[in-house]
Motif scaffolding. Structure first.
Motif, PDB file in Angstrom:
ATOM      1  N   PRO A   1      40.444  39.863  35.797  1.00 16.30           N
ATOM      2  CA  PRO A   1      40.078  39.341  37.115  1.00 16.30           C
ATOM      3  C   PRO A   1      40.257  37.833  37.225  1.00 16.30           C
ATOM      4  CG  PRO A   1      38.101  39.690  35.819  1.00 16.30           C
ATOM      5  CD  PRO A   1      39.252  40.175  34.982  1.00 16.30           C
ATOM      6  N   ILE A   2      40.811  37.416  38.379  1.00 14.95           N
ATOM      7  CA  ILE A   2      40.960  35.989  38.696  1.00 14.95           C
ATOM      8  C   ILE A   2      40.019  35.648  39.847  1.00 14.95           C
ATOM      9  CG2 ILE A   2      42.562  34.172  39.436  1.00 14.95           C
ATOM     10  CD1 ILE A   2      44.806  35.919  38.155  1.00 14.95           C
ATOM     11  N   PHE A   3      40.240  36.270  40.999  1.00 10.74           N
ATOM     12  CA  PHE A   3      39.341  36.098  42.147  1.00 10.74           C
ATOM     13  C   PHE A   3      38.338  37.243  42.264  1.00 10.74           C
ATOM     14  CE2 PHE A   3      43.117  33.654  43.628  1.00 10.74           C
ATOM     15  CZ  PHE A   3      42.496  32.422  43.813  1.00 10.74           C
ATOM     16  N   ILE A   4      38.675  38.382  41.670  1.00  9.41           N
ATOM     17  CA  ILE A   4      37.815  39.559  41.793  1.00  9.41           C
ATOM     18  C   ILE A   4      36.544  39.379  40.949  1.00  9.41           C
ATOM     19  CG2 ILE A   4      37.608  42.017  41.207  1.00  9.41           C
ATOM     20  CD1 ILE A   4      40.538  42.342  42.011  1.00  9.41           C
ATOM     21  N   PRO A   5      35.357  39.567  41.553  1.00 12.48           N
ATOM     22  CA  PRO A   5      34.107  39.443  40.792  1.00 12.48           C
ATOM     23  C   PRO A   5      33.884  40.655  39.893  1.00 12.48           C
ATOM     24  CG  PRO A   5      33.632  40.058  43.063  1.00 12.48           C
ATOM     25  CD  PRO A   5      35.115  39.859  42.982  1.00 12.48           C
ATOM     26  N   GLU A   6      33.714  40.399  38.623  1.00 12.49           N
ATOM     27  CA  GLU A   6      33.466  41.472  37.666  1.00 12.49           C
ATOM     28  C   GLU A   6      32.211  41.118  36.879  1.00 12.49           C
ATOM     29  OE1 GLU A   6      36.257  44.080  34.702  1.00 12.49           O
ATOM     30  OE2 GLU A   6      36.148  41.937  34.294  1.00 12.49           O
ATOM     31  N   GLY A   7      31.284  42.026  36.800  1.00  8.63           N
ATOM     32  CA  GLY A   7      30.032  41.742  36.101  1.00  8.63           C
ATOM     33  C   GLY A   7      28.956  41.330  37.083  1.00  8.63           C
ATOM     34  N   ALA A   8      29.083  40.120  37.630  1.00  7.40           N
ATOM     35  CA  ALA A   8      28.125  39.625  38.632  1.00  7.40           C
ATOM     36  C   ALA A   8      28.731  39.761  40.020  1.00  7.40           C
ATOM     37  CB  ALA A   8      27.771  38.171  38.352  1.00  7.40           C
ATOM     38  N   PRO A   9      27.932  40.094  41.031  1.00  5.52           N
ATOM     39  CA  PRO A   9      28.461  40.234  42.392  1.00  5.52           C
ATOM     40  C   PRO A   9      28.877  38.902  42.992  1.00  5.52           C
ATOM     41  CG  PRO A   9      26.080  40.484  42.399  1.00  5.52           C
ATOM     42  CD  PRO A   9      26.496  40.415  40.961  1.00  5.52           C
ATOM     43  N   HIS A  10      29.823  38.948  43.927  1.00  7.60           N
ATOM     44  CA  HIS A  10      30.247  37.724  44.616  1.00  7.60           C
ATOM     45  C   HIS A  10      29.079  37.190  45.445  1.00  7.60           C
ATOM     46  CE1 HIS A  10      32.354  35.086  47.444  1.00  7.60           C
ATOM     47  NE2 HIS A  10      33.251  34.949  46.469  1.00  7.60           N
ATOM     48  N   PRO A  11      28.845  35.862  45.450  1.00 12.14           N
ATOM     49  CA  PRO A  11      27.678  35.315  46.140  1.00 12.14           C
ATOM     50  C   PRO A  11      27.655  35.511  47.647  1.00 12.14           C
ATOM     51  CG  PRO A  11      29.128  33.559  45.336  1.00 12.14           C
ATOM     52  CD  PRO A  11      29.605  34.822  44.724  1.00 12.14           C
ATOM     53  N   ILE A  12      28.805  35.716  48.259  1.00 10.32           N
ATOM     54  CA  ILE A  12      28.835  35.917  49.713  1.00 10.32           C
ATOM     55  C   ILE A  12      28.843  37.401  50.067  1.00 10.32           C
ATOM     56  CG2 ILE A  12      30.147  35.532  51.850  1.00 10.32           C
ATOM     57  CD1 ILE A  12      31.083  32.879  50.706  1.00 10.32           C
ATOM     58  N   THR A  13      29.715  38.171  49.428  1.00  7.19           N
ATOM     59  CA  THR A  13      29.829  39.587  49.786  1.00  7.19           C
ATOM     60  C   THR A  13      28.776  40.445  49.106  1.00  7.19           C
ATOM     61  OG1 THR A  13      31.340  40.152  47.973  1.00  7.19           O
ATOM     62  CG2 THR A  13      32.328  39.306  50.029  1.00  7.19           C
ATOM     63  N   GLY A  14      28.265  39.971  47.966  1.00  7.30           N
ATOM     64  CA  GLY A  14      27.312  40.780  47.215  1.00  7.30           C
ATOM     65  C   GLY A  14      27.957  41.945  46.485  1.00  7.30           C
ATOM     66  N   GLU A  15      29.292  41.955  46.425  1.00  8.00           N
ATOM     67  CA  GLU A  15      30.009  43.058  45.789  1.00  8.00           C
ATOM     68  C   GLU A  15      30.650  42.626  44.475  1.00  8.00           C
ATOM     69  OE1 GLU A  15      32.601  45.434  48.244  1.00  8.00           O
ATOM     70  OE2 GLU A  15      31.603  44.742  50.071  1.00  8.00           O
ATOM     71  N   LYS A  16      30.924  43.600  43.630  1.00  5.97           N
ATOM     72  CA  LYS A  16      31.665  43.370  42.397  1.00  5.97           C
ATOM     73  C   LYS A  16      32.570  44.575  42.163  1.00  5.97           C
ATOM     74  CE  LYS A  16      27.993  45.227  39.420  1.00  5.97           C
ATOM     75  NZ  LYS A  16      27.118  44.973  38.256  1.00  5.97           N
ATOM     76  N   ALA A  17      33.459  44.468  41.180  1.00  4.06           N
ATOM     77  CA  ALA A  17      34.405  45.550  40.901  1.00  4.06           C
ATOM     78  C   ALA A  17      33.662  46.867  40.641  1.00  4.06           C
ATOM     79  CB  ALA A  17      35.261  45.177  39.697  1.00  4.06           C
ATOM     80  N   PRO A  18      34.235  48.000  41.120  1.00  2.00           N
ATOM     81  CA  PRO A  18      35.557  48.140  41.724  1.00  2.00           C
ATOM     82  C   PRO A  18      35.617  47.637  43.172  1.00  2.00           C
ATOM     83  CG  PRO A  18      34.459  50.264  41.646  1.00  2.00           C
ATOM     84  CD  PRO A  18      33.580  49.311  40.893  1.00  2.00           C
ATOM     85  N   ILE A  19      36.720  46.955  43.483  1.00  2.00           N
ATOM     86  CA  ILE A  19      36.915  46.304  44.780  1.00  2.00           C
ATOM     87  C   ILE A  19      38.128  46.903  45.484  1.00  2.00           C
ATOM     88  CG2 ILE A  19      37.689  44.120  45.840  1.00  2.00           C
ATOM     89  CD1 ILE A  19      34.768  43.994  45.126  1.00  2.00           C
TER      90      ILE A  19
END
Length: 349
Positions: free
Chosen positions: A48-66
């Motif tokens: 992952p480069i931009f994809i959040p893996e492990g911890a959720p993205h701070p804005i979307t609250g989502e993480k892989a699988p995306i």
């Protein structure tokens, strides 16, 4: 609905997931076409480069699988409470940047430089490699009937190119060189034409991409045939005013810098997977400047207007159209093995 999700390195799966709904402030879109971006390919081969893996993205609250896909067009099929910008039936494209709105960059209007910036289709929020997307109202831009859905899928990458040129020091009548005639490089050529560049050079190895650059009006220099820096200085009478690096290949960065004239500028448009070294004296002794750009800001309306005038033509840039079920083998893998491919569009069915 069907959607392509990133699960891990070299692990993309077309799966059945829940269809989104138009919650308050959101616009539900039936996706027509979605393009495979270079950043999508980077996530596939090196993520992952931009994809959040492990911890959720701070804005979307989502993480892989995306769900992937951020270059897409479609039709509005439902609007959430409070939405007034578009209506059901509108033809639209999505500017897929998530920004917090509260950091220094956001407060200064540089929302693409947000400290927690993310992209719909990379950071969560759904994605264009699916049948439907529910996007935030502020992301949605209407397109006129004169712009096809295929053309609409090129608005997002064209915005990257136009932003790169607008952020550079290029003036009408200047000479420019583009290193790399992949999808973004070719779109940079188009943006340079629209911006009044007098001479546009393209440095490229692939025969097919060289031909595309020629068709768009660039003068092609093949690094197998010439010392690129020497040849550019010779043809331009001292070097390009601005060079655009669009390969992400470390040695090319030095070539691009050294191809510019005294006081020239290097624009870095690529995302680099590895470190790239340069000699500071090549900047200092020529009083050159280097600038990088990420994404775009405030350019979608200009891109749509230029498209209505014939710029950024899908007919010239799209080399393959596939179905969502074929996206891994005929899309991502094809881009890795077939260097004649420029832009592949995917249709969910």
């Amino acid at each position: 609905m069907k959607a392509l999700r990133w699960h891990g390195l070299k692990d993309l799966r077309v799966e059945h997931i829940e269809e989104p709904t138009a919650l308050p402030g959101k616009v539900k879109i039936k996706v027509e076409w979605c393009g495979i971006c270079g950043s999508d390919l980077h996530e596939y081969t090196a993520g992952p480069i931009f994809i959040p893996e492990g911890a959720p993205h701070p804005i979307t609250g989502e993480k892989a699988p995306i769900v992937m896909g951020h270059e897409f067009s479609g039709q509005v099929v439902e609007i959430g409470e409070g939405v007034s910008k578009v209506k059901v039936g509108d033809r639209v494209v999505v500017e897929p940047i998530y920004a917090c709105g509260t950091c220094d960059a956001c407060k200064s209007g540089y929302y693409n430089l947000c400290s927690t910036m993310g992209f719909l289709g990379l950071a969560g929020g759904g994605g264009g490699f699916s049948e439907y997307v529910a996007a935030e109202e502020y992301m949605v831009h209407k397109i006129p009937d004169s712009i096809s859905y295929e053309q609409g899928a090129l608005v997002e990458p064209s915005a990257v190119a136009l932003h790169a040129v607008r952020q550079s020091k290029l003036k009408v009548g200047d000479k420019a060189v583009v290193f790399g005639a992949g999808p973004i490089g070719l779109l940079v050529i188009e943006a340079l034409k629209a911006s009044g560049a007098a001479e546009i050079y393209a440095v490229e190895l692939s025969p097919e991409r060289k031909q595309k650059a020629i068709e768009l009006g660039a003068i092609v220099i093949d690094p197998k045939e010439y010392d690129v820096v020497e040849e550019i200085h010779k043809r331009t009478g001292g070097g390009a005013d601005v060079a655009y690096e669009v390969t992400g290949v470390p040695p090319v960065l030095t070539q691009a810098l050294n191809s510019t004239r005294i006081g020239g500028e290097l624009m870095i448009v690529s995302i680099f997977e590895k470190e790239a070294s340069i000699k500071p004296n090549n900047i200092v002794m020529m009083e050159r400047s280097i600038k990088g750009i990420i994404g775009y800001r405030n350019v979608f309306p200009a891109v749509i207007s230029l498209m209505a005038q014939g710029y950024f033509s899908a007919e010239k840039l799209v080399t393959k159209r596939i179905k969502l079920d074929e996206v891994v083998e005929e899309g991502f893998e094809a881009l890795l093995r077939e260097k004649n491919q420029v832009k592949i569009l995917v249709k969910a069915e």
